[in-house]
Design a protein around this motif. Sequence first.
Motif, PDB file in Angstrom:
ATOM      1  N   PHE A  49       0.782  -1.062   0.094  1.00  0.00           N
ATOM      2  CA  PHE A  49       0.106   0.008   0.002  1.00  0.00           C
ATOM      3  C   PHE A  49       0.767   1.347  -0.062  1.00  0.00           C
ATOM      4  CE2 PHE A  49      -2.062   3.456   2.282  1.00  0.00           C
ATOM      5  CZ  PHE A  49      -3.256   3.523   1.284  1.00  0.00           C
ATOM      6  N   LEU A  50       1.843   1.348   0.699  1.00  0.00           N
ATOM      7  CA  LEU A  50       2.775   2.213   0.886  1.00  0.00           C
ATOM      8  C   LEU A  50       3.477   2.713  -0.425  1.00  0.00           C
ATOM      9  CD1 LEU A  50       4.157   2.057   4.576  1.00  0.00           C
ATOM     10  CD2 LEU A  50       2.703   3.585   3.847  1.00  0.00           C
ATOM     11  N   LEU A  51       3.929   1.199  -0.929  1.00  0.00           N
ATOM     12  CA  LEU A  51       4.600   1.374  -2.037  1.00  0.00           C
ATOM     13  C   LEU A  51       3.626   1.882  -3.290  1.00  0.00           C
ATOM     14  CD1 LEU A  51       6.948   0.524  -3.913  1.00  0.00           C
ATOM     15  CD2 LEU A  51       5.893  -1.620  -4.407  1.00  0.00           C
ATOM     16  N   GLY A  52       2.280   1.512  -3.430  1.00  0.00           N
ATOM     17  CA  GLY A  52       1.628   1.936  -4.305  1.00  0.00           C
ATOM     18  C   GLY A  52       1.274   3.421  -4.383  1.00  0.00           C
ATOM     19  N   MET A  53       1.126   3.817  -3.222  1.00  0.00           N
ATOM     20  CA  MET A  53       0.770   5.229  -2.788  1.00  0.00           C
ATOM     21  C   MET A  53       2.081   6.138  -3.322  1.00  0.00           C
ATOM     22  SD  MET A  53      -2.403   5.709  -1.848  1.00  0.00           S
ATOM     23  CE  MET A  53      -2.173   7.365  -1.267  1.00  0.00           C
ATOM     24  N   PHE A  54       3.182   5.588  -2.762  1.00  0.00           N
ATOM     25  CA  PHE A  54       4.393   6.230  -3.318  1.00  0.00           C
ATOM     26  C   PHE A  54       4.570   6.416  -4.765  1.00  0.00           C
ATOM     27  CE2 PHE A  54       9.044   6.142  -3.922  1.00  0.00           C
ATOM     28  CZ  PHE A  54       9.131   7.474  -3.269  1.00  0.00           C
ATOM     29  N   TYR A  55       4.387   5.149  -5.379  1.00  0.00           N
ATOM     30  CA  TYR A  55       4.360   5.115  -6.744  1.00  0.00           C
ATOM     31  C   TYR A  55       3.623   5.826  -7.416  1.00  0.00           C
ATOM     32  CZ  TYR A  55       4.096   3.340 -11.317  1.00  0.00           C
ATOM     33  OH  TYR A  55       3.938   3.318 -12.945  1.00  0.00           O
ATOM     34  N   SER A  56       2.104   6.358  -6.970  1.00  0.00           N
ATOM     35  CA  SER A  56       1.400   7.071  -7.684  1.00  0.00           C
ATOM     36  C   SER A  56       1.610   8.776  -7.536  1.00  0.00           C
ATOM     37  CB  SER A  56      -0.199   6.822  -6.973  1.00  0.00           C
ATOM     38  OG  SER A  56      -0.493   5.438  -6.946  1.00  0.00           O
ATOM     39  N   ILE A  57       2.274   8.848  -6.417  1.00  0.00           N
ATOM     40  CA  ILE A  57       2.660  10.248  -6.245  1.00  0.00           C
ATOM     41  C   ILE A  57       4.060  10.617  -6.879  1.00  0.00           C
ATOM     42  CG2 ILE A  57       3.837  11.855  -4.459  1.00  0.00           C
ATOM     43  CD1 ILE A  57       2.083  10.511  -2.219  1.00  0.00           C
ATOM     44  N   VAL A  58       4.902   9.586  -6.971  1.00  0.00           N
ATOM     45  CA  VAL A  58       5.842   9.787  -7.941  1.00  0.00           C
ATOM     46  C   VAL A  58       5.849   9.870  -9.278  1.00  0.00           C
ATOM     47  CG1 VAL A  58       8.243   8.646  -8.400  1.00  0.00           C
ATOM     48  CG2 VAL A  58       7.681   8.752  -6.189  1.00  0.00           C
ATOM     49  N   ALA A  59       4.921   8.896  -9.845  1.00  0.00           N
ATOM     50  CA  ALA A  59       4.773   8.862 -11.216  1.00  0.00           C
ATOM     51  C   ALA A  59       4.108  10.019 -11.517  1.00  0.00           C
ATOM     52  CB  ALA A  59       3.609   7.576 -11.536  1.00  0.00           C
ATOM     53  N   ASN A  60       2.995  10.710 -10.691  1.00  0.00           N
ATOM     54  CA  ASN A  60       2.500  12.009 -11.193  1.00  0.00           C
ATOM     55  C   ASN A  60       3.443  13.136 -11.254  1.00  0.00           C
ATOM     56  OD1 ASN A  60      -0.513  12.056 -11.647  1.00  0.00           O
ATOM     57  ND2 ASN A  60      -0.450  10.679  -9.984  1.00  0.00           N
ATOM     58  N   PHE A  61       4.410  13.254 -10.058  1.00  0.00           N
ATOM     59  CA  PHE A  61       5.251  14.036 -10.009  1.00  0.00           C
ATOM     60  C   PHE A  61       6.402  14.010 -11.232  1.00  0.00           C
ATOM     61  CE2 PHE A  61       9.272  15.676  -8.206  1.00  0.00           C
ATOM     62  CZ  PHE A  61       8.861  17.167  -7.728  1.00  0.00           C
ATOM     63  N   GLN A  62       6.641  12.892 -11.523  1.00  0.00           N
ATOM     64  CA  GLN A  62       7.627  12.746 -12.725  1.00  0.00           C
ATOM     65  C   GLN A  62       6.939  13.107 -14.096  1.00  0.00           C
ATOM     66  OE1 GLN A  62       8.884   8.597 -12.439  1.00  0.00           O
ATOM     67  NE2 GLN A  62      10.755   9.106 -11.781  1.00  0.00           N
ATOM     68  N   ASN A  63       5.633  12.990 -14.274  1.00  0.00           N
ATOM     69  CA  ASN A  63       4.691  13.338 -15.189  1.00  0.00           C
ATOM     70  C   ASN A  63       4.995  14.856 -15.091  1.00  0.00           C
ATOM     71  OD1 ASN A  63       3.031  13.147 -17.479  1.00  0.00           O
ATOM     72  ND2 ASN A  63       1.234  13.881 -16.044  1.00  0.00           N
ATOM     73  N   MET A  64       4.603  15.526 -14.130  1.00  0.00           N
ATOM     74  CA  MET A  64       4.611  16.872 -14.179  1.00  0.00           C
ATOM     75  C   MET A  64       6.082  17.613 -14.552  1.00  0.00           C
ATOM     76  SD  MET A  64       2.408  17.557 -10.667  1.00  0.00           S
ATOM     77  CE  MET A  64       0.830  16.978 -10.541  1.00  0.00           C
ATOM     78  N   VAL A  65       7.026  16.835 -13.830  1.00  0.00           N
ATOM     79  CA  VAL A  65       8.467  17.320 -14.369  1.00  0.00           C
ATOM     80  C   VAL A  65       8.711  17.139 -16.068  1.00  0.00           C
ATOM     81  CG1 VAL A  65      10.842  16.928 -13.977  1.00  0.00           C
ATOM     82  CG2 VAL A  65       9.478  16.822 -12.042  1.00  0.00           C
ATOM     83  N   ARG A  66       8.384  16.003 -16.417  1.00  0.00           N
ATOM     84  CA  ARG A  66       8.455  15.879 -17.790  1.00  0.00           C
ATOM     85  C   ARG A  66       7.483  16.917 -18.530  1.00  0.00           C
ATOM     86  NH1 ARG A  66       8.303  10.406 -16.598  1.00  0.00           N
ATOM     87  NH2 ARG A  66       5.889  10.286 -16.897  1.00  0.00           N
ATOM     88  N   THR A  67       6.579  17.352 -18.025  1.00  0.00           N
ATOM     89  CA  THR A  67       5.751  18.309 -18.781  1.00  0.00           C
ATOM     90  C   THR A  67       6.450  19.535 -18.617  1.00  0.00           C
ATOM     91  OG1 THR A  67       3.576  17.288 -18.485  1.00  0.00           O
ATOM     92  CG2 THR A  67       3.679  19.556 -18.870  1.00  0.00           C
ATOM     93  N   ALA A  68       7.099  20.060 -17.344  1.00  0.00           N
ATOM     94  CA  ALA A  68       7.953  21.252 -17.368  1.00  0.00           C
ATOM     95  C   ALA A  68       9.043  21.130 -18.306  1.00  0.00           C
ATOM     96  CB  ALA A  68       8.127  21.377 -15.945  1.00  0.00           C
ATOM     97  N   GLU A  69       9.637  20.015 -18.401  1.00  0.00           N
ATOM     98  CA  GLU A  69      11.031  19.694 -19.364  1.00  0.00           C
ATOM     99  C   GLU A  69      10.736  20.225 -20.820  1.00  0.00           C
ATOM    100  OE1 GLU A  69      12.275  15.906 -18.699  1.00  0.00           O
ATOM    101  OE2 GLU A  69      13.792  16.517 -17.022  1.00  0.00           O
ATOM    102  N   GLN A  70       9.397  19.683 -21.131  1.00  0.00           N
ATOM    103  CA  GLN A  70       8.692  19.657 -22.417  1.00  0.00           C
ATOM    104  C   GLN A  70       8.699  21.308 -22.959  1.00  0.00           C
ATOM    105  OE1 GLN A  70       5.328  17.563 -23.001  1.00  0.00           O
ATOM    106  NE2 GLN A  70       6.369  15.498 -22.702  1.00  0.00           N
ATOM    107  N   GLY A  71       8.560  22.210 -21.774  1.00  0.00           N
ATOM    108  CA  GLY A  71       8.597  23.562 -21.727  1.00  0.00           C
ATOM    109  C   GLY A  71       9.683  24.194 -22.015  1.00  0.00           C
ATOM    110  N   VAL A  72      10.723  23.638 -21.829  1.00  0.00           N
ATOM    111  CA  VAL A  72      12.155  24.437 -21.764  1.00  0.00           C
ATOM    112  C   VAL A  72      12.866  24.260 -23.152  1.00  0.00           C
ATOM    113  CG1 VAL A  72      14.449  24.031 -20.475  1.00  0.00           C
ATOM    114  CG2 VAL A  72      12.473  23.902 -19.241  1.00  0.00           C
ATOM    115  N   SER A  73      13.290  25.467 -23.690  1.00  0.00           N
ATOM    116  CA  SER A  73      14.018  25.079 -24.872  1.00  0.00           C
ATOM    117  C   SER A  73      15.085  26.057 -24.942  1.00  0.00           C
ATOM    118  CB  SER A  73      12.814  25.963 -25.957  1.00  0.00           C
ATOM    119  OG  SER A  73      12.679  27.333 -25.727  1.00  0.00           O
ATOM    120  N   VAL A  74      16.035  25.601 -25.898  1.00  0.00           N
ATOM    121  CA  VAL A  74      17.340  26.413 -26.131  1.00  0.00           C
ATOM    122  C   VAL A  74      16.946  27.405 -27.527  1.00  0.00           C
ATOM    123  CG1 VAL A  74      19.826  26.085 -26.836  1.00  0.00           C
ATOM    124  CG2 VAL A  74      18.520  24.481 -25.041  1.00  0.00           C
TER     125      VAL A  74
END
Length: 298
Positions: free
Chosen positions: A36-61
């Motif tokens: 349960f802790l692993l699943g909750m942690f995974y859900s939070i991390v997966a969403n957080f990583q998705n938000m980070v990837r979304t932010a990365e997609q907006g970073v340009s050179v």
Amino acid sequence: MRINTFFYTIGEGFRNLTRNKWYTLASIATITACLFLLGMFYSIVANFQNMVRTAEQGVSVTVFFNKGIGEEQILAIQSNIEKRTEVSKVVYISAEDAWNGFKDQYLGEYADGFTENPLADSSNLQIYMKDVSMQTQLVTYLNSIDGVRRVRSSEITALTLSGMNKLIAYVSVGIIVVLLFVSVFLISNTVTIGISVRKSEIEIAKYIGATDFFVRAPFVIEGILIGIIGSIIPLAIIYELYIRVVSYISEHYSILNNLLVFLSVKRIFENLMPLSLAIGVGIGFFGSAFTVKKHLKV
């Protein structure tokens, strides 16, 4: 293995669950809590990583070129940049596009006073990366291109996002390892107690010719069953809880909807379900198998 032996082994595995009820419940509860802790942690991390990837997609050179460089040469440079492995997309913005965007955003009706384009030499390429950690090597390459006047990048943003990704990965591995050890320890204790309780019965079975596999298999089946049950319970809880939490946040904190883009429950469970079941069954199998091998000396 004969069919009757197979079904006997399975049946004994199920019966073992009821012979040591409290220890079985303790093991199931521990695996349930851990997963349960692993699943909750995974859900939070997966969403957080998705938000980070979304932010990365907006970073340009952004690449600016020397005065007088032609559009054909810029497009040729764009073609070469698009072939690089770290690049996901390259957008060409002509001087006319740059001026139109600037005057629409800042000047409005006052732009009518300009008869010529004051941004005539502002043609540029906006380069988006697959991974912001590759920004440094990309910038080095861009600065080496003939005709490039300036490369604008945000090193702080790239380092921050890259560091967050690494931190998430390290923390995830650490928590998973701790949870695995705790679960294996509990199942090991359960199987050890089961062996102690049935030691006389096992000795008789060995004396009349029972093989090691025949004696050990029910305990391994017991461990696997504990792992399966301990995996299904937290998955069901997390499924319902995740839907409710995401729905609640979306309804009551709609102002954050553009910032907090949650993954669908389907996206979460297409990885979480096989992961949890694999961990649960793996813990049950290896925890019981190693314990049986160590303690079953009759």
